[in-house]
Design an enzyme around this catalytic site. Sequence first.
Site, PDB file in Angstrom:
ATOM      1  N   GLY A 193      36.797  14.509  46.109  1.00 48.33           N
ATOM      2  CA  GLY A 193      37.534  14.064  47.225  1.00 48.33           C
ATOM      3  C   GLY A 193      39.059  14.236  47.198  1.00 48.33           C
TER       4      GLY A 193
ATOM      5  N   HIS B 284      37.050  46.432  35.072  1.00 48.18           N
ATOM      6  CA  HIS B 284      36.834  47.074  33.629  1.00 48.18           C
ATOM      7  C   HIS B 284      36.613  48.435  33.822  1.00 48.18           C
ATOM      8  CE1 HIS B 284      36.161  42.801  32.271  1.00 48.18           C
ATOM      9  NE2 HIS B 284      35.296  42.891  32.896  1.00 48.18           N
TER      10      HIS B 284
ATOM     11  N   ASP C   9      29.010  46.971  39.394  1.00 45.81           N
ATOM     12  CA  ASP C   9      29.215  45.840  38.601  1.00 45.81           C
ATOM     13  C   ASP C   9      30.414  45.919  37.762  1.00 45.81           C
ATOM     14  OD1 ASP C   9      28.123  43.495  36.901  1.00 45.81           O
ATOM     15  OD2 ASP C   9      28.347  45.108  35.209  1.00 45.81           O
TER      16      ASP C   9
ATOM     17  N   ASP D 258      33.698  55.906  28.357  1.00 48.99           N
ATOM     18  CA  ASP D 258      34.892  56.543  28.750  1.00 48.99           C
ATOM     19  C   ASP D 258      34.534  57.407  30.125  1.00 48.99           C
ATOM     20  OD1 ASP D 258      37.106  57.627  28.584  1.00 48.99           O
ATOM     21  OD2 ASP D 258      36.978  58.889  27.029  1.00 48.99           O
TER      22      ASP D 258
ATOM     23  N   GLU E 117      32.198  44.161  42.351  1.00 51.25           N
ATOM     24  CA  GLU E 117      32.401  42.635  41.675  1.00 51.25           C
ATOM     25  C   GLU E 117      33.832  42.818  41.075  1.00 51.25           C
ATOM     26  OE1 GLU E 117      30.925  39.947  37.989  1.00 51.25           O
ATOM     27  OE2 GLU E 117      31.001  42.247  38.000  1.00 51.25           O
TER      28      GLU E 117
ATOM     29  N   ASP F 138      35.530  16.791  52.247  1.00 49.60           N
ATOM     30  CA  ASP F 138      35.267  16.410  50.837  1.00 49.60           C
ATOM     31  C   ASP F 138      35.542  15.099  50.605  1.00 49.60           C
ATOM     32  OD1 ASP F 138      37.874  16.328  50.923  1.00 49.60           O
ATOM     33  OD2 ASP F 138      38.152  16.971  49.184  1.00 49.60           O
TER      34      ASP F 138
ATOM     35  N   ASP G 251      31.983  50.830  25.294  1.00 49.70           N
ATOM     36  CA  ASP G 251      32.507  50.977  26.742  1.00 49.70           C
ATOM     37  C   ASP G 251      32.651  52.546  27.297  1.00 49.70           C
ATOM     38  OD1 ASP G 251      34.283  49.641  28.754  1.00 49.70           O
ATOM     39  OD2 ASP G 251      35.493  51.142  28.147  1.00 49.70           O
TER      40      ASP G 251
ATOM     41  N   ASP H 257      39.933  47.016  30.176  1.00 48.75           N
ATOM     42  CA  ASP H 257      38.878  48.204  30.013  1.00 48.75           C
ATOM     43  C   ASP H 257      37.582  47.804  29.451  1.00 48.75           C
ATOM     44  OD1 ASP H 257      37.664  50.646  30.204  1.00 48.75           O
ATOM     45  OD2 ASP H 257      39.006  51.711  29.179  1.00 48.75           O
TER      46      ASP H 257
HETATM   47 CA    CA Z   1      35.324  49.643  30.800  1.00 47.11          CA
END
Ligand code: CA
Length: 495
Positions: free
Chosen positions: A304, A239, A235, A206, A265, A430, A204, A198
Amino acid sequence: MTRDEINGMMLQAFQWELPADGGHWRLLKKNARALARLGFTAIWLPPAAKGASGKNDVGYGVYDLYDLGEFDQKGTVATKYGTAEEYADCIRALRRAGLLVLADVVLNHRLGADEPERVRVRPVDPGNRLAPPGQAQEAEVYTRFTFPGRKDRYSPFVWDHRRFTGVDTSTQGQQRSLFLLDGKQWAADVDGENGNFDYLMGADVDVCDAEVGAELRRWGLWFLKKSGADGFRLDAVKHISASFLAGWLSALREATGRELFAVGEYWNYDRSALEAFLSRTGNCMSLFDVPLHGHFREASHSGGTYDMRGLFADTLTDSRPELSVTFVDNHDTQPGQSLESWVDGWFKAAAYGFILLGRSGFPCVFWGDLYGIPSRGIGAVSQLPALMRLRRTSAFGEEHRYLDNPSLAGFTREGTGAVPGSGLAFLCTDAQGGEKRMYVGRAFAGRVFRCDLGGRPPVTIDPEGFGTFSVADGGMSVYTPVPGLLTRLWRFFHR
Ligand code: CA
């Protein structure tokens, strides 16, 4: 042409190190039609709200979501990209040019509080946040946001310690550490890294607090009206409580009656974590295909030895193509940034070939790849404009993948009658170059495919619809059918 016959693509219209000159909204507005002509159908704009670092904030250190460059806060009225008025002007111009505008929205955290508060906090082990927190102690934390420069315009909501779950530091010379605000708990439905992810940074939010939820819904409606945006790039969703996000989006969709396309994301290389999030949110948003980006990065850095057969294994693009937004790099993976995992330059064009010319996923082109990152001496990916053009002219129809060799990987598109001249063959490696026999469709029997990118000789398709295509060492080749007169005329009138 119908909507299905236009291959949409998105532009991430910024990189981390754009000059902090307040001119980006004006630049994008001026170039709106040019961006549409490049084939973009959607634009992801950087976060517009005022950040704690004022004019130098890329936008992720969000301070005030209601200040889109309108109030004298954090030492500036304009943000790094310009003023609120220029933001709305820019969005109007982009929409007039036919582009879908996605606003970058940061709901997870706040930075740059106006005042400290003395509150009780409990220390948390940052590496195991599910372990019982330590003894409650008094501390001074920066959790009170009064937005004195805005003076309650648009919203009188004051953010204080009751609206946050945790903070990562306190004053009084204590060591930097993670604290849970007393009486709070981390949201349960977040990513499981560190036990519970979170907490990311700052204070942060709530989101499970009822007043916060109501305020963020009010803000969302205000923002859509004020900005004119069509949807969101969300974004740091790993979290944020998944159930909150699903509820927030559905409330906005219901209130506006709009589709509000959203892409999240969720930064995790494990596809099952992405799928668990989609299932918890009822598939209410698309996600960036981080596992696929990880494969591109690995292939580009393995000298490679990467096994190209596994390029799409365990990617969202293979399991949930309709919800996958594919990308090669972004503002976080670019050199010097928090999640730096840059796809090495020599492999960039091949990676873009897969996402722009393949059938699955909605591709997102990174500004730093299209225009370079001058501050780092990184140039543009020179083949990118040609690949974007080929996406519009040729990348249609059934796909046949040839991921059967550790180093040579390719695919073909059979084309569609609705887009004259469409169809292609793609091959990359590659490691050492080579050739591969691939099926492009019986309809092409006897036709010649020319090499648009990669500098290889033309290939004649055999009666069974196969061609033997080739690629140079560490390179990429794209072949398309040599257009006849009718195709050239059709393209002239449809460009
Ligand atoms: Ca959070």
